[in-house]
Design a protein around this motif. Structure first.
Motif, PDB file in Angstrom:
ATOM      1  N   GLU A   2       0.855  -1.186   0.000  1.00  0.00           N
ATOM      2  CA  GLU A   2       0.000   0.000   0.000  1.00  0.00           C
ATOM      3  C   GLU A   2       0.890   1.234   0.000  1.00  0.00           C
ATOM      4  O   GLU A   2       1.870   1.310   0.734  1.00  0.00           O
ATOM      5  CB  GLU A   2      -0.905   0.008   1.232  1.00  0.00           C
ATOM      6  CG  GLU A   2      -1.842   1.190   1.264  1.00  0.00           C
ATOM      7  CD  GLU A   2      -2.789   1.156   2.462  1.00  0.00           C
ATOM      8  OE1 GLU A   2      -2.935   2.212   3.096  1.00  0.00           O
ATOM      9  OE2 GLU A   2      -3.338   0.096   2.756  1.00  0.00           O
ATOM     10  N   LEU A   3       0.529   2.183  -0.832  1.00  0.00           N
ATOM     11  CA  LEU A   3       1.312   3.403  -0.972  1.00  0.00           C
ATOM     12  C   LEU A   3       0.397   4.589  -0.713  1.00  0.00           C
ATOM     13  O   LEU A   3      -0.720   4.639  -1.222  1.00  0.00           O
ATOM     14  CB  LEU A   3       1.885   3.472  -2.389  1.00  0.00           C
ATOM     15  CG  LEU A   3       2.884   4.548  -2.726  1.00  0.00           C
ATOM     16  CD1 LEU A   3       4.104   4.480  -1.815  1.00  0.00           C
ATOM     17  CD2 LEU A   3       3.326   4.395  -4.171  1.00  0.00           C
ATOM     18  N   ILE A   4       0.857   5.557   0.072  1.00  0.00           N
ATOM     19  CA  ILE A   4       0.055   6.726   0.427  1.00  0.00           C
ATOM     20  C   ILE A   4       0.701   7.970  -0.181  1.00  0.00           C
ATOM     21  O   ILE A   4       1.873   8.255   0.069  1.00  0.00           O
ATOM     22  CB  ILE A   4      -0.045   6.884   1.960  1.00  0.00           C
ATOM     23  CG1 ILE A   4      -0.677   5.634   2.558  1.00  0.00           C
ATOM     24  CG2 ILE A   4      -0.848   8.143   2.314  1.00  0.00           C
ATOM     25  CD1 ILE A   4      -0.617   5.571   4.068  1.00  0.00           C
ATOM     26  N   TYR A   5      -0.076   8.678  -0.995  1.00  0.00           N
ATOM     27  CA  TYR A   5       0.374   9.942  -1.562  1.00  0.00           C
ATOM     28  C   TYR A   5      -0.189  11.069  -0.713  1.00  0.00           C
ATOM     29  O   TYR A   5      -1.396  11.270  -0.636  1.00  0.00           O
ATOM     30  CB  TYR A   5      -0.101  10.094  -3.013  1.00  0.00           C
ATOM     31  CG  TYR A   5       0.732   9.311  -3.984  1.00  0.00           C
ATOM     32  CD1 TYR A   5       1.870   9.872  -4.548  1.00  0.00           C
ATOM     33  CD2 TYR A   5       0.392   8.019  -4.339  1.00  0.00           C
ATOM     34  CE1 TYR A   5       2.657   9.156  -5.432  1.00  0.00           C
ATOM     35  CE2 TYR A   5       1.166   7.294  -5.236  1.00  0.00           C
ATOM     36  CZ  TYR A   5       2.294   7.874  -5.780  1.00  0.00           C
ATOM     37  OH  TYR A   5       3.068   7.171  -6.655  1.00  0.00           O
ATOM     38  N   THR A   6       0.690  11.805  -0.059  1.00  0.00           N
ATOM     39  CA  THR A   6       0.295  12.918   0.789  1.00  0.00           C
ATOM     40  C   THR A   6       1.438  13.918   0.866  1.00  0.00           C
ATOM     41  O   THR A   6       2.596  13.545   0.709  1.00  0.00           O
ATOM     42  CB  THR A   6      -0.088  12.441   2.214  1.00  0.00           C
ATOM     43  OG1 THR A   6      -0.444  13.558   3.011  1.00  0.00           O
ATOM     44  CG2 THR A   6       1.052  11.714   2.887  1.00  0.00           C
ATOM     45  N   ASN A   7       1.117  15.178   1.122  1.00  0.00           N
ATOM     46  CA  ASN A   7       2.186  16.157   1.324  1.00  0.00           C
ATOM     47  C   ASN A   7       2.178  16.659   2.765  1.00  0.00           C
ATOM     48  O   ASN A   7       2.592  17.770   3.045  1.00  0.00           O
ATOM     49  CB  ASN A   7       2.122  17.300   0.310  1.00  0.00           C
ATOM     50  CG  ASN A   7       0.776  17.968   0.260  1.00  0.00           C
ATOM     51  OD1 ASN A   7      -0.094  17.690   1.087  1.00  0.00           O
ATOM     52  ND2 ASN A   7       0.586  18.833  -0.709  1.00  0.00           N
ATOM     53  N   GLN A   8       1.758  15.786   3.672  1.00  0.00           N
ATOM     54  CA  GLN A   8       1.821  16.131   5.097  1.00  0.00           C
ATOM     55  C   GLN A   8       3.269  16.230   5.531  1.00  0.00           C
ATOM     56  O   GLN A   8       4.163  15.658   4.909  1.00  0.00           O
ATOM     57  CB  GLN A   8       1.065  15.096   5.937  1.00  0.00           C
ATOM     58  CG  GLN A   8       1.736  13.733   6.005  1.00  0.00           C
ATOM     59  CD  GLN A   8       0.838  12.657   6.616  1.00  0.00           C
ATOM     60  OE1 GLN A   8      -0.282  12.486   6.176  1.00  0.00           O
ATOM     61  NE2 GLN A   8       1.346  11.953   7.598  1.00  0.00           N
ATOM     62  N   ASP A  10       4.274  15.822   8.966  1.00  0.00           N
ATOM     63  CA  ASP A  10       4.579  15.000  10.133  1.00  0.00           C
ATOM     64  C   ASP A  10       3.422  14.032  10.377  1.00  0.00           C
ATOM     65  O   ASP A  10       2.457  14.005   9.616  1.00  0.00           O
ATOM     66  CB  ASP A  10       4.834  15.861  11.371  1.00  0.00           C
ATOM     67  CG  ASP A  10       3.671  16.802  11.687  1.00  0.00           C
ATOM     68  OD1 ASP A  10       2.546  16.591  11.184  1.00  0.00           O
ATOM     69  OD2 ASP A  10       3.891  17.754  12.444  1.00  0.00           O
ATOM     70  N   GLY A  11       3.549  13.211  11.418  1.00  0.00           N
ATOM     71  CA  GLY A  11       2.492  12.266  11.761  1.00  0.00           C
ATOM     72  C   GLY A  11       2.496  11.008  10.909  1.00  0.00           C
ATOM     73  O   GLY A  11       1.461  10.405  10.671  1.00  0.00           O
ATOM     74  N   PHE A  12       3.664  10.590  10.455  1.00  0.00           N
ATOM     75  CA  PHE A  12       3.776   9.402   9.619  1.00  0.00           C
ATOM     76  C   PHE A  12       3.740   8.129  10.459  1.00  0.00           C
ATOM     77  O   PHE A  12       4.303   8.086  11.547  1.00  0.00           O
ATOM     78  CB  PHE A  12       5.076   9.438   8.814  1.00  0.00           C
ATOM     79  CG  PHE A  12       5.143  10.604   7.863  1.00  0.00           C
ATOM     80  CD1 PHE A  12       4.445  10.583   6.676  1.00  0.00           C
ATOM     81  CD2 PHE A  12       5.900  11.713   8.174  1.00  0.00           C
ATOM     82  CE1 PHE A  12       4.506  11.650   5.805  1.00  0.00           C
ATOM     83  CE2 PHE A  12       5.975  12.790   7.307  1.00  0.00           C
ATOM     84  CZ  PHE A  12       5.270  12.752   6.113  1.00  0.00           C
ATOM     85  N   ASP A  13       3.116   7.095   9.934  1.00  0.00           N
ATOM     86  CA  ASP A  13       3.100   5.765  10.556  1.00  0.00           C
ATOM     87  C   ASP A  13       4.313   5.017  10.015  1.00  0.00           C
ATOM     88  O   ASP A  13       4.467   4.872   8.798  1.00  0.00           O
ATOM     89  CB  ASP A  13       1.799   5.049  10.186  1.00  0.00           C
ATOM     90  CG  ASP A  13       1.676   3.691  10.845  1.00  0.00           C
ATOM     91  OD1 ASP A  13       2.648   3.213  11.456  1.00  0.00           O
ATOM     92  OD2 ASP A  13       0.578   3.104  10.733  1.00  0.00           O
ATOM     93  N   TYR A  18       5.117   6.245   2.073  1.00  0.00           N
ATOM     94  CA  TYR A  18       4.558   7.535   1.677  1.00  0.00           C
ATOM     95  C   TYR A  18       5.311   8.106   0.471  1.00  0.00           C
ATOM     96  O   TYR A  18       6.506   7.862   0.311  1.00  0.00           O
ATOM     97  CB  TYR A  18       4.670   8.540   2.829  1.00  0.00           C
ATOM     98  CG  TYR A  18       3.841   8.171   4.026  1.00  0.00           C
ATOM     99  CD1 TYR A  18       4.345   7.331   5.009  1.00  0.00           C
ATOM    100  CD2 TYR A  18       2.560   8.656   4.173  1.00  0.00           C
ATOM    101  CE1 TYR A  18       3.576   6.985   6.117  1.00  0.00           C
ATOM    102  CE2 TYR A  18       1.789   8.323   5.278  1.00  0.00           C
ATOM    103  CZ  TYR A  18       2.304   7.486   6.240  1.00  0.00           C
ATOM    104  OH  TYR A  18       1.547   7.151   7.335  1.00  0.00           O
ATOM    105  N   ARG A  19       4.586   8.875  -0.322  1.00  0.00           N
ATOM    106  CA  ARG A  19       5.194   9.614  -1.429  1.00  0.00           C
ATOM    107  C   ARG A  19       4.567  11.004  -1.468  1.00  0.00           C
ATOM    108  O   ARG A  19       3.401  11.188  -1.147  1.00  0.00           O
ATOM    109  CB  ARG A  19       4.926   8.941  -2.782  1.00  0.00           C
ATOM    110  CG  ARG A  19       5.498   7.546  -2.920  1.00  0.00           C
ATOM    111  CD  ARG A  19       7.012   7.576  -3.016  1.00  0.00           C
ATOM    112  NE  ARG A  19       7.549   6.252  -3.237  1.00  0.00           N
ATOM    113  CZ  ARG A  19       7.901   5.400  -2.273  1.00  0.00           C
ATOM    114  NH1 ARG A  19       7.776   5.745  -1.004  1.00  0.00           N
ATOM    115  NH2 ARG A  19       8.391   4.223  -2.566  1.00  0.00           N
ATOM    116  N   ASN A  20       5.344  11.975  -1.926  1.00  0.00           N
ATOM    117  CA  ASN A  20       4.854  13.337  -2.107  1.00  0.00           C
ATOM    118  C   ASN A  20       4.128  13.390  -3.449  1.00  0.00           C
ATOM    119  O   ASN A  20       4.735  13.151  -4.491  1.00  0.00           O
ATOM    120  CB  ASN A  20       6.025  14.315  -2.099  1.00  0.00           C
ATOM    121  CG  ASN A  20       5.588  15.751  -2.197  1.00  0.00           C
ATOM    122  OD1 ASN A  20       4.545  16.073  -2.757  1.00  0.00           O
ATOM    123  ND2 ASN A  20       6.412  16.639  -1.669  1.00  0.00           N
ATOM    124  N   PRO A  21       2.828  13.706  -3.467  1.00  0.00           N
ATOM    125  CA  PRO A  21       2.086  13.710  -4.734  1.00  0.00           C
ATOM    126  C   PRO A  21       2.556  14.776  -5.717  1.00  0.00           C
ATOM    127  O   PRO A  21       2.388  14.618  -6.929  1.00  0.00           O
ATOM    128  CB  PRO A  21       0.644  13.971  -4.296  1.00  0.00           C
ATOM    129  CG  PRO A  21       0.760  14.632  -2.968  1.00  0.00           C
ATOM    130  CD  PRO A  21       1.984  14.074  -2.331  1.00  0.00           C
TER     131      PRO A  21
END
Length: 101
Positions: A2-8, A10-13, A18-21
């Protein structure tokens, strides 16, 4: 995977990827599901075309810049336009003098 695209910022699991969209260029191999946080239709279309499960979520908290950094959008202000000029024929600074035939 599973891959999450977000530009958050902090607060990473630690158990998730994660990837920067904003840096998306193409579909990654080996991905079985993609979670896109925010409005990035080009990512959604690309993974759907690759037959990957796609989940789109709205942002819960607006993205802010990192502490001490100013977030800017669009054209930068206060910058001068760069111009270049060709050296005149026979100019001493010209690395390749022009020869006439």
């Amino acid at each position: 995977m599973e891959l999450i695209y977000t530009n958050q910022l902090d607060g990473f699991d630690s158990g998730k990827r994660y990837r920067n969209p904003d840096l998306f260029r193409s579909v990654e191999r080996g991905v079985s599901k993609v979670v896109i946080i925010g409005d990035y239709p080009e990512i959604e279309v690309a993974y759907a075309a690759a037959d990957v499960e796609v989940e789109v979520q709205s942002r819960k908290v607006p993205v802010t810049s990192a502490p001490g950094k100013r977030k800017t959008r669009g054209k930068r202000t206060g910058t001068k336009e760069r111009t270049t000029t060709a050296p005149a024929q026979g100019d001493a600074n010209d690395p390749k003098p022009k020869l006439s035939v």
